[in-house]
Motif scaffolding. Structure first.
Motif, short mmCIF file in Angstrom:
data_model
loop_
_atom_site.label_atom_id
_atom_site.label_comp_id
_atom_site.label_asym_id
_atom_site.label_seq_id
_atom_site.Cartn_x
_atom_site.Cartn_y
_atom_site.Cartn_z
N ASP A 133 13.67 -20.31 -20.39
CA ASP A 133 12.83 -20.25 -19.35
C ASP A 133 12.59 -21.49 -18.84
N ALA A 134 12.28 -22.72 -19.29
CA ALA A 134 12.15 -23.78 -19.01
C ALA A 134 13.22 -24.45 -18.35
N ASP A 172 13.91 -20.40 -34.92
CA ASP A 172 14.81 -20.39 -33.80
C ASP A 172 14.63 -19.23 -32.76
N ALA A 173 14.47 -19.60 -31.38
CA ALA A 173 14.45 -18.82 -30.55
C ALA A 173 14.89 -18.93 -29.18
N MET A 174 15.27 -18.14 -28.34
CA MET A 174 15.63 -18.29 -26.99
C MET A 174 14.47 -18.85 -26.13
N LEU A 175 13.44 -18.32 -26.12
CA LEU A 175 11.96 -19.19 -25.83
C LEU A 175 10.96 -18.69 -26.37
N ILE A 176 9.95 -19.36 -26.09
CA ILE A 176 8.42 -19.01 -26.63
C ILE A 176 7.71 -19.30 -25.25
N ALA A 177 7.05 -18.51 -24.65
CA ALA A 177 6.31 -18.57 -23.40
C ALA A 177 4.96 -18.35 -23.73
N VAL A 178 4.16 -19.16 -23.42
CA VAL A 178 2.57 -19.18 -23.84
C VAL A 178 1.96 -18.74 -22.35
N GLY A 179 1.13 -17.92 -21.99
CA GLY A 179 0.75 -17.55 -21.11
C GLY A 179 -0.78 -17.19 -21.00
N ASN A 180 -1.34 -17.82 -19.80
CA ASN A 180 -2.70 -17.52 -19.30
C ASN A 180 -2.51 -16.17 -18.61
N GLY A 181 -1.81 -16.45 -17.43
CA GLY A 181 -1.59 -15.45 -16.47
C GLY A 181 -0.14 -15.04 -17.10
N GLY A 182 0.45 -13.86 -16.42
CA GLY A 182 1.56 -13.10 -16.91
C GLY A 182 2.96 -13.56 -16.13
N ALA A 185 8.78 -29.17 -21.34
CA ALA A 185 7.87 -28.43 -20.72
C ALA A 185 7.69 -28.14 -19.29
N MET A 186 7.79 -26.98 -18.92
CA MET A 186 7.42 -26.43 -17.54
C MET A 186 6.06 -25.57 -17.60
N GLY A 198 5.59 -23.67 -12.58
CA GLY A 198 6.65 -24.07 -11.87
C GLY A 198 7.12 -25.52 -11.58
N GLU A 199 6.13 -26.37 -12.21
CA GLU A 199 6.31 -27.76 -12.30
C GLU A 199 6.57 -28.31 -13.90
N ALA A 200 7.07 -29.60 -13.76
CA ALA A 200 7.50 -30.35 -15.08
C ALA A 200 6.13 -30.91 -15.29
N ILE A 201 5.81 -30.74 -16.72
CA ILE A 201 4.58 -31.23 -17.04
C ILE A 201 4.83 -32.34 -18.38
N GLY A 202 6.05 -32.32 -18.75
CA GLY A 202 6.22 -33.29 -19.94
C GLY A 202 7.08 -32.94 -21.08
#
Length: 297
Positions: free
Chosen positions: A146-147, A193-203, A270-271, A274-278
Motif C-alpha cells: 500500500d505504501a 511476511d506480508a503483502m501489507l500491514i495497515a494501521v488505521g485510526n480511520g478506515g 511509511a506513508m 497520503g503523505e510520506a512520513i519517514g
C-alpha cells in the motif's frame, strides 16, 4: 473568536479555488471574523498554520479546504489543542472526511460546519523513523504494498482523480514482493511476511479504499489489517473488494485491534494520510479525543 479558512486552490483540479469565495461568504455570515489564506505550496501552508496555531485560543476554529494533504497539515497543527477543526472536502480522495462521515458535497459540508457542533475524535500518534520526529495521523499508516502504491501515485505527473491509485496498484503489483515484518501489537511480538500491514485510526486510504473497514475514530483503538503473503493474482482479484470493504473474510486477511503497534522490517518506508512520513522502525499509538472536529453526524 477567529476563524481561519486555509484553501489549497489547486485541490480537486481547481475546484477548491472556484468554490472558495462562496465558502468564505458562508463562514463570514455565520462567524463574522474570517481570515482567508490561499496557498498551494506545502511549506507556505505549514507556515500559515504555524502562525495561526501560535496565536489561537480555545474559541478559535480552523477550516481547511482541500484534500487529505491539507487535512493532514491541519491535524498536525491543532491536535492536542482546544482549537476546533472543520473540513471542506474538495480534493480528489478526501479519505479522512469519508472515514469520519463528513459529507462529500461542499454545500452539505458547509451546512454541518455552520452549526459549529464539535466532537472530540481520536488520532494516531506516530513516532520513531518519522522525518519530523513525530506526527499525527487521521487515517492509515502504510508500510508495505500500500505504501509503494501511495508513493508512486504521488509521483505521477498526470493524475486521474481517485482512479490514479487503482491504476498504479495494478502496475506496481507486477514487481512487488512480500515484506518481512517485525511487529509488536500491544506488547505481543510477531515476525512474519506480508503483502501489507495497515494501521488505521480511520478506515480509508487511496481515494476510497476501505483497508480498515471497521475502524472508528471514537473507540480509542487502532484497527490493523494484515494481508498475508499470497500470489500476485490472488491480491489482484482482491483489489476491487477493498473499495467496498468486503475482503476481511478471506483466509489470507487478518484483522486486529490495539492501542499501540510497533512496526519494523526490511526495505520499508511509511506513508500516512497520503503523505510520506519517514521510515521504519516506527510506533503508532492511539490518542483518544485528540482533536475537536466540527460537523460530524
Amino acid at each position: 473568536m477567529t476563524t481561519c479558512l486555509l484553501v489549497n486552490p489547486a485541490a480537486g483540479g481547481g475546484r477548491a479555488a472556484r468554490l472558495a469565495p462562496w465558502v468564505a461568504a458562508q463562514l463570514q455570515r455565520a462567524f463574522h471574523d474570517v481570515d482567508v489564506v490561499h496557498t498551494a505550496h506545502f511549506q507556505d501552508a505549514d507556515d500559515a498554520l504555524a502562525r495561526f496555531a501560535a496565536s489561537s485560543d480555545e474559541s478559535d476554529r480552523l477550516v481547511v479546504m482541500g484534500g487529505d494533504g491539507m487535512v493532514h497539515l491541519g491535524l498536525n497543527h491543532v491536535a492536542g489543542t482546544p482549537v476546533r477543526l472543520a473540513i471542506v472536502p474538495s480534493g480528489t480522495g478526501n479519505d479522512f472526511a469519508s472515514s469520519v462521515g463528513l459529507p462529500s458535497r461542499v454545500g452539505a459540508a458547509m451546512d454541518r460546519i455552520v452549526t459549529d457542533r464539535t466532537t472530540p475524535v481520536d488520532l494516531a500518534e506516530v513516532t520513531g523513523g518519522v522525518h519530523s520526529g513525530h506526527c499525527w495521523v487521521g487515517c492509515v499508516v502504510s508500510t508495505g504494498y500500500d505504501a509503494v502504491v501511495n508513493r508512486r501515485t504521488n509521483q505521477m505527473t498526470t493524475k486521474f482523480g481517485p482512479l490514479s491509485y487503482g491504476w498504479v496498484a495494478l502496475s506496481a503489483l507486477a514487481e512487488f514482493s512480500p515484506k518481512h515484518y517485525r511487529i509488536s501489537v500491544d506488547g505481543h511480538d510477531r515476525e512474519l511476511d506480508a503483502m501489507l500491514i495497515a494501521v488505521g485510526n480511520g478506515g480509508h486510504f487511496g481515494g476510497g479504499m476501505r483497508i480498515c473497514p471497521y475502524a472508528s475514530v471514537v473507540d480509542g483503538l487502532l484497527d490493523i489489517t494484515i494481508i498475508h503473503t499470497v500470489p500476485r493474482r490472488t491480491l489482484l482479484r482482491c483489489l476491487p473488494f477493498l473499495y467496498a470493504g468486503r475482503f476481511t473474510h478471506l483466509g489470507f486477511v487478518e484483522t486486529l485491534r490495539a492501542r499501540r503497534v510497533d512496526v519494523d522490517g526490511e526495505d520499508m518506508f511509511a506513508m500516512a494520510d497520503g503523505e510520506a512520513i519517514g521510515d521504519v522502525p516506527l510506533s503508532v499509538v492511539v490518542r483518544p479525543s485528540a482533536v475537536n472536529l466540527v460537523g460530524l453526524p
